[in-house]
Scaffold this motif. Structure first.
Motif, PDB file in Angstrom:
ATOM      1  N   GLY A 146       0.528  -1.564  -0.186  1.00 18.17           N
ATOM      2  CA  GLY A 146      -0.224   0.027  -0.017  1.00 18.17           C
ATOM      3  C   GLY A 146       0.775   1.067  -0.235  1.00 18.17           C
ATOM      4  N   GLY A 147       0.416   2.363   1.107  1.00 15.83           N
ATOM      5  CA  GLY A 147       1.380   3.086   1.184  1.00 15.83           C
ATOM      6  C   GLY A 147       2.815   3.357   1.236  1.00 15.83           C
ATOM      7  N   LEU A 148       2.934   2.273   1.990  1.00 11.98           N
ATOM      8  CA  LEU A 148       4.729   2.112   2.060  1.00 11.98           C
ATOM      9  C   LEU A 148       5.161   2.420   0.628  1.00 11.98           C
ATOM     10  CD1 LEU A 148       5.044   0.192   5.313  1.00 11.98           C
ATOM     11  CD2 LEU A 148       5.520   2.864   5.214  1.00 11.98           C
ATOM     12  N   ARG A 149       4.625   1.111  -0.317  1.00 14.51           N
ATOM     13  CA  ARG A 149       4.836   1.115  -1.627  1.00 14.51           C
ATOM     14  C   ARG A 149       5.320   2.060  -2.287  1.00 14.51           C
ATOM     15  NH1 ARG A 149       1.742  -3.221  -2.428  1.00 14.51           N
ATOM     16  NH2 ARG A 149       0.714  -2.348  -3.778  1.00 14.51           N
ATOM     17  N   ASP A 150       4.451   2.807  -2.075  1.00 16.19           N
ATOM     18  CA  ASP A 150       3.844   4.211  -2.709  1.00 16.19           C
ATOM     19  C   ASP A 150       5.420   5.146  -2.422  1.00 16.19           C
ATOM     20  OD1 ASP A 150       2.050   3.504  -4.655  1.00 16.19           O
ATOM     21  OD2 ASP A 150       0.496   4.504  -3.502  1.00 16.19           O
ATOM     22  N   LEU A 151       5.473   5.154  -1.115  1.00 16.30           N
ATOM     23  CA  LEU A 151       6.536   6.498  -0.564  1.00 16.30           C
ATOM     24  C   LEU A 151       8.079   5.928  -0.858  1.00 16.30           C
ATOM     25  CD1 LEU A 151       4.770   6.881   2.737  1.00 16.30           C
ATOM     26  CD2 LEU A 151       5.121   8.220   1.260  1.00 16.30           C
ATOM     27  N   ALA A 152       7.635   4.366  -1.293  1.00 16.65           N
ATOM     28  CA  ALA A 152       9.330   3.712  -1.456  1.00 16.65           C
ATOM     29  C   ALA A 152       9.156   4.313  -3.358  1.00 16.65           C
ATOM     30  CB  ALA A 152       9.765   2.698  -1.464  1.00 16.65           C
TER      31      ALA A 152
END
Length: 290
Positions: A146-152
């Motif tokens: 989710g969001g962590l993958r997008d931030l990465a």
């Protein structure tokens, strides 16, 4: 007080009978010790102590962090009458670098960790936050969702960056000059950019992180993560012999006495080479204050 250095260190006061009255630490030894003979508005409980001070002794440290640890070690061993707390208020932490994250670990003798120990939970957390801002190892995990993958993705961090990032983090925590310079410059640029965008709260936070990184990478040799061998450290200057005791990896005792030059030789030969500058500097300081 002119003999005291302007840098960081630990000081103690003795009365006319040689009893230790108080142990404290200072960012600037000369001004801090001199303040006891000024306005003690914020230290009213010490007003009755000052007239009893007959002698001042001091140890010059290589960083404020080292002075903080030395004060804590001395007070855990023995608390003088005018000190309120045995040890210190700061909580000690270590830093552990795992495959895909940097984490804080509460320190106690025997704990397993990679780097430290460091005094002060707030400083340690800010330092880890600053390192994560520059070297976000947690974003290299292949299982991000989710969001962590997008931030990465936004930050351009990929799983294949993991080894290089972990290597740089380790180099910073080992105080290697090149890696430290990269992190310092990177945080400074981010701070200035935030300030230029009028994001002053963010700029202030990054400045705190920068200062916290400096705290944890400052020289600190009086409390070790790996206990190592017990040892005694001696310094000598013009009739004054200074002894520091290291037990279980912690420098926790400091003594000084008069000694003839010939008798001092057998003590000085016991001092490990890496401790010689510290011992010699503080022997000179003891002589100048005696």
């Amino acid at each position: 007080m002119k003999s005291l250095p302007a840098g960081p260190g630990v000081y103690r006061f003795r009365d006319g009978n040689g009893r230790v009255l108080y142990v404290g630490r200072a960012t600037h030894l000369r001004s801090r010790v001199g303040s006891y003979w000024g306005d003690l508005r914020d230290r009213r409980h010490l007003r009755r102590m000052v007239p009893q001070i007959a002698r001042v002794e001091a140890v010059a440290c290589d960083s404020v962090h080292e002075a903080a640890w030395l004060e804590r070690n001395l007070l855990e061993r023995s608390k003088p009458r005018w000190n309120r707390i045995r040890g210190g208020l700061e909580v000690p932490f270590c830093i552990r670098v795992t495959t895909s994250k940097v984490e804080l670990v509460h320190w106690r003798p025997g704990v397993e960790a990679d780097f430290g120990p460091y005094l002060g939970g707030a400083q340690a957390r800010l330092a880890v936050s600053g390192l994560d801002r520059m070297l976000p190892l947690r974003y290299t995990d292949e299982r991000l969702e989710g969001g962590l993958r997008d931030l990465a993705r936004i930050r351009g961090v990929r799983p294949q960056d993991r080894d290089a990032m972990r290597e740089t983090l380790t180099a910073v925590l080992r105080r290697e000059a090149g890696a430290l310079s990269t992190v310092r410059e990177g945080l400074s640029l981010l701070r200035d950019k935030a300030s230029g965008n009028l994001a002053f709260e963010l700029a202030g936070r990054i400045q705190q992180e920068l200062e916290a990184v400096e705290w944890i990478v400052a020289e600190q040799k009086v409390t070790l993560l790996a206990p190592g061998a017990d040892l005694d450290i001696y310094g000598y200057a013009d009739g004054v012999l200074v002894r520091f005791q290291v037990r279980g990896g912690r420098l926790d005792r400091w003594e000084q006495r008069a000694c003839a030059p010939a008798a001092s030789r057998r003590y000085l030969d016991r001092t490990p080479p890496e401790w010689l500058p510290f011992a010699a500097r503080n022997a000179e300081l003891a002589r100048s204050l005696s």
